[in-house]
Design a protein around this motif. Structure first.
Motif, PDB file in Angstrom:
ATOM      1  N   PHE A 134     -87.538  38.974  90.074  1.00  0.00           N
ATOM      2  CA  PHE A 134     -87.930  40.311  90.486  1.00  0.00           C
ATOM      3  C   PHE A 134     -87.984  41.145  89.212  1.00  0.00           C
ATOM      4  CE2 PHE A 134     -83.537  41.433  89.911  1.00  0.00           C
ATOM      5  CZ  PHE A 134     -82.816  40.350  90.390  1.00  0.00           C
ATOM      6  N   ASP A 135     -88.651  42.284  89.026  1.00  0.00           N
ATOM      7  CA  ASP A 135     -89.470  42.873  90.044  1.00  0.00           C
ATOM      8  C   ASP A 135     -90.913  42.422  89.851  1.00  0.00           C
ATOM      9  OD1 ASP A 135     -90.421  44.531  87.942  1.00  0.00           O
ATOM     10  OD2 ASP A 135     -89.515  46.338  88.725  1.00  0.00           O
ATOM     11  N   SER A 136     -91.895  43.140  90.460  1.00  0.00           N
ATOM     12  CA  SER A 136     -93.277  42.650  90.419  1.00  0.00           C
ATOM     13  C   SER A 136     -93.810  42.519  88.993  1.00  0.00           C
ATOM     14  CB  SER A 136     -94.188  43.560  91.253  1.00  0.00           C
ATOM     15  OG  SER A 136     -94.296  44.844  90.684  1.00  0.00           O
ATOM     16  N   ARG A 137     -93.373  43.406  88.095  1.00  0.00           N
ATOM     17  CA  ARG A 137     -93.913  43.330  86.717  1.00  0.00           C
ATOM     18  C   ARG A 137     -93.424  42.065  86.020  1.00  0.00           C
ATOM     19  NH1 ARG A 137     -93.310  49.533  84.468  1.00  0.00           N
ATOM     20  NH2 ARG A 137     -93.295  50.406  86.545  1.00  0.00           N
ATOM     21  N   GLY A 140     -82.052  44.455  96.734  1.00  0.00           N
ATOM     22  CA  GLY A 140     -82.575  44.579  98.102  1.00  0.00           C
ATOM     23  C   GLY A 140     -84.025  44.986  98.147  1.00  0.00           C
ATOM     24  N   LYS A 141     -84.798  44.643  97.107  1.00  0.00           N
ATOM     25  CA  LYS A 141     -86.210  45.056  97.060  1.00  0.00           C
ATOM     26  C   LYS A 141     -87.135  43.855  97.041  1.00  0.00           C
ATOM     27  CE  LYS A 141     -85.498  49.402  94.704  1.00  0.00           C
ATOM     28  NZ  LYS A 141     -86.202  50.425  93.994  1.00  0.00           N
ATOM     29  N   ILE A 142     -88.342  44.112  97.526  1.00  0.00           N
ATOM     30  CA  ILE A 142     -89.406  43.119  97.459  1.00  0.00           C
ATOM     31  C   ILE A 142     -90.468  43.625  96.487  1.00  0.00           C
ATOM     32  CG2 ILE A 142     -89.118  42.026  99.704  1.00  0.00           C
ATOM     33  CD1 ILE A 142     -91.193  44.135 100.771  1.00  0.00           C
ATOM     34  N   PRO A 143     -91.228  42.708  95.860  1.00  0.00           N
ATOM     35  CA  PRO A 143     -91.262  41.262  96.027  1.00  0.00           C
ATOM     36  C   PRO A 143     -90.136  40.531  95.277  1.00  0.00           C
ATOM     37  CG  PRO A 143     -92.784  41.917  94.295  1.00  0.00           C
ATOM     38  CD  PRO A 143     -92.209  43.181  94.868  1.00  0.00           C
ATOM     39  N   THR A 158     -97.285  45.253 103.696  1.00  0.00           N
ATOM     40  CA  THR A 158     -97.725  46.607 103.328  1.00  0.00           C
ATOM     41  C   THR A 158     -97.377  46.971 101.877  1.00  0.00           C
ATOM     42  OG1 THR A 158     -95.674  47.428 104.258  1.00  0.00           O
ATOM     43  CG2 THR A 158     -97.648  47.622 105.634  1.00  0.00           C
ATOM     44  N   SER A 159     -96.420  46.275 101.279  1.00  0.00           N
ATOM     45  CA  SER A 159     -95.962  46.667  99.943  1.00  0.00           C
ATOM     46  C   SER A 159     -97.053  46.472  98.885  1.00  0.00           C
ATOM     47  CB  SER A 159     -94.740  45.822  99.559  1.00  0.00           C
ATOM     48  OG  SER A 159     -94.516  45.930  98.175  1.00  0.00           O
ATOM     49  N   PRO A 160     -97.336  47.527  98.101  1.00  0.00           N
ATOM     50  CA  PRO A 160     -98.347  47.367  97.045  1.00  0.00           C
ATOM     51  C   PRO A 160     -97.873  46.449  95.923  1.00  0.00           C
ATOM     52  CG  PRO A 160     -97.268  49.509  96.861  1.00  0.00           C
ATOM     53  CD  PRO A 160     -96.754  48.884  98.123  1.00  0.00           C
ATOM     54  N   TYR A 161     -96.554  46.412  95.705  1.00  0.00           N
ATOM     55  CA  TYR A 161     -96.018  45.558  94.635  1.00  0.00           C
ATOM     56  C   TYR A 161     -96.152  44.082  95.034  1.00  0.00           C
ATOM     57  CZ  TYR A 161     -93.752  50.109  94.192  1.00  0.00           C
ATOM     58  OH  TYR A 161     -93.505  51.462  94.154  1.00  0.00           O
ATOM     59  N   VAL A 162     -95.936  43.813  96.320  1.00  0.00           N
ATOM     60  CA  VAL A 162     -96.108  42.447  96.827  1.00  0.00           C
ATOM     61  C   VAL A 162     -97.586  42.068  96.759  1.00  0.00           C
ATOM     62  CG1 VAL A 162     -95.897  40.961  98.871  1.00  0.00           C
ATOM     63  CG2 VAL A 162     -94.078  42.605  98.324  1.00  0.00           C
TER      64      VAL A 162
HETATM   65  C1  GSF Z   1     -90.487  48.183  93.143  1.00  0.00           C
HETATM   66  C2  GSF Z   1     -90.219  47.368  94.395  1.00  0.00           C
HETATM   67  C3  GSF Z   1     -89.989  48.262  95.607  1.00  0.00           C
HETATM   68  O1  GSF Z   1     -89.673  49.457  95.499  1.00  0.00           O
HETATM   69  C4  GSF Z   1     -91.356  46.256  91.754  1.00  0.00           C
HETATM   70  O2  GSF Z   1     -91.143  45.166  92.311  1.00  0.00           O
HETATM   71  O3  GSF Z   1     -92.362  46.437  91.068  1.00  0.00           O
HETATM   72  N1  GSF Z   1     -90.440  48.234  90.716  1.00  0.00           N
HETATM   73  C5  GSF Z   1     -90.318  47.367  91.872  1.00  0.00           C
HETATM   74  N2  GSF Z   1     -90.157  47.680  96.794  1.00  0.00           N
HETATM   75  C6  GSF Z   1     -89.898  48.406  98.020  1.00  0.00           C
HETATM   76  C7  GSF Z   1     -90.887  48.069  99.067  1.00  0.00           C
HETATM   77  S1  GSF Z   1     -92.327  48.915  98.846  1.00  0.00           S
HETATM   78  O4  GSF Z   1     -92.169  50.287  98.771  1.00  0.00           O
HETATM   79  O5  GSF Z   1     -93.282  48.174  98.426  1.00  0.00           O
HETATM   80  C8  GSF Z   1     -88.557  47.970  98.567  1.00  0.00           C
HETATM   81  O6  GSF Z   1     -88.287  46.782  98.573  1.00  0.00           O
HETATM   82  N3  GSF Z   1     -87.755  48.920  99.034  1.00  0.00           N
HETATM   83  C9  GSF Z   1     -86.496  48.629  99.634  1.00  0.00           C
HETATM   84  C10 GSF Z   1     -85.375  49.451  99.076  1.00  0.00           C
HETATM   85  O7  GSF Z   1     -84.271  49.347  99.615  1.00  0.00           O
HETATM   86  O8  GSF Z   1     -85.588  50.168  98.059  1.00  0.00           O
END
Ligand code: GSF
Length: 202
Positions: free
Chosen positions: A61-64, A47-50, A8-12
Motif C-alpha cells: 500500500f498505498d496506490s502510489r 485500514g485503507k484500500i487499495p 468506487t475508489s479512484p485509487y483502486v
Molecule cells: C489513499 C487511499 C484511501 O484514502 C492511496 O492508496 O493512494 N493515499 C492512499 N482510500 C480510501 C478509500 S477511497 O476514498 O478511495 C479508504 O480506504 N478509506 C478508509 C479509511 O478508513 O480511511
C-alpha cells in the motif's frame, strides 16, 4: 497477486487501470473498509484500500507505491520514465490528481455525516482544492495530447481516475465545460478498455 479494494475508489481504479495496461492477471477481492465485515485492517494497519497482496503475502500500500512497483517489475508498456526530471514530473501529476481525490473523498464523507454535525466550511475548503487543482491541471495540459506530451503515462491514468471520481461524486462541478482540454483528454482515455472496464459503480 491479489488486489483488494472497492468498485468506487479512484485509487483502486488507478491500480486496476495500470494492471490492465500492463496486461497482468490478478485476483480482485471487493472489500470496502467502510463495511462492518471488512478484512482490510487485518492486511493494511491503516485500514485503507487499495492493498496489493503479493504472491509471498507481502501487503503493498498505498496506490502510489503499488503502481510504481508494478511498473518497475515489468518491462512492457512503461508508464513511468526512468529516474530523472521527467519521472518527477509524472509523480507530480499523480500527487496533484490524488490530491484532488483526497479533497473530493473528504468532502464526500463530510456530506454523509448527520446534517447538524457537518462543517460547511470544511466542505468548501475541500471544494476549493478541487477547483484550483482542476485549473492547475488544465493549465499544465494545455493543448498537448497527453500530460507528458505524445505518449500516455501514469500521469494520464492518475488524472483520468480523478476526473472519473468527480463525475461519480461531484457531477455539479462542471469541469468539462470550464476545461474543455481536460474533457478531451478524458474522452480519449475512456476509449481505452482499461478505463472503460473500470467505470466506478456505486
Ligand atoms: C489513499 C487511499 C484511501 O484514502 C492511496 O492508496 O493512494 N493515499 C492512499 N482510500 C480510501 C478509500 S477511497 O476514498 O478511495 C479508504 O480506504 N478509506 C478508509 C479509511 O478508513 O480511511
Amino acid at each position: 497477486m491479489k488486489l483488494i479494494g472497492s468498485l468506487t475508489s479512484p485509487y483502486v481504479r488507478k491500480v486496476r487501470i495500470v494492471l490492465a495496461e500492463k496486461k497482468i492477471d490478478y485476483d480482485f477481492e471487493v472489500d470496502s473498509p467502510w463495511t462492518p465485515e471488512t478484512q482490510v485492517p487485518n492486511i493494511n494497519p491503516l485500514g485503507k484500500i487499495p492493498v496489493l497482496l503479493l504472491d509471498d503475502d507481502t501487503p503493498l500500500f498505498d496506490s502510489r507505491v503499488i503502481v510504481e512497483y508494478i511498473d518497475s517489475v515489468t518491462p512492457n508498456n512503461k508508464l513511468f520514465p526512468s529516474p530523472n526530471r521527467e519521472r518527477t514530473e509524472v509523480k507530480r501529476w499523480e500527487a496533484l490528481a490524488d490530491g484532488i481525490c483526497d479533497a473530493a473523498a473528504s468532502a464526500f464523507l463530510e456530506s454523509k455525516r448527520p446534517k447538524k454535525e457537518q462543517s460547511a466550511d470544511w466542505i468548501a475548503r475541500q471544494r476549493d482544492k478541487i477547483v484550483r487543482g482542476l485549473e492547475f491541471m488544465a493549465e499544465e495540459l494545455g493543448e498537448k495530447p497527453f500530460c507528458m506530451g505524445t505518449h500516455v503515462s501514469l500521469a494520464d491514468i492518475a488524472v483520468g481516475t480523478a476526473l472519473g471520481y468527480l463525475v461519480l461524486r461531484f457531477a455539479d462541478i462542471n469541469w468539462q465545460e470550464s476545461h474543455p482540454n481536460l474533457a478531451k483528454l478524458y474522452a480519449k482515455l475512456m476509449l481505452r478498455p482499461s478505463f472503460a472496464d473500470t467505470i466506478p459503480q456505486g
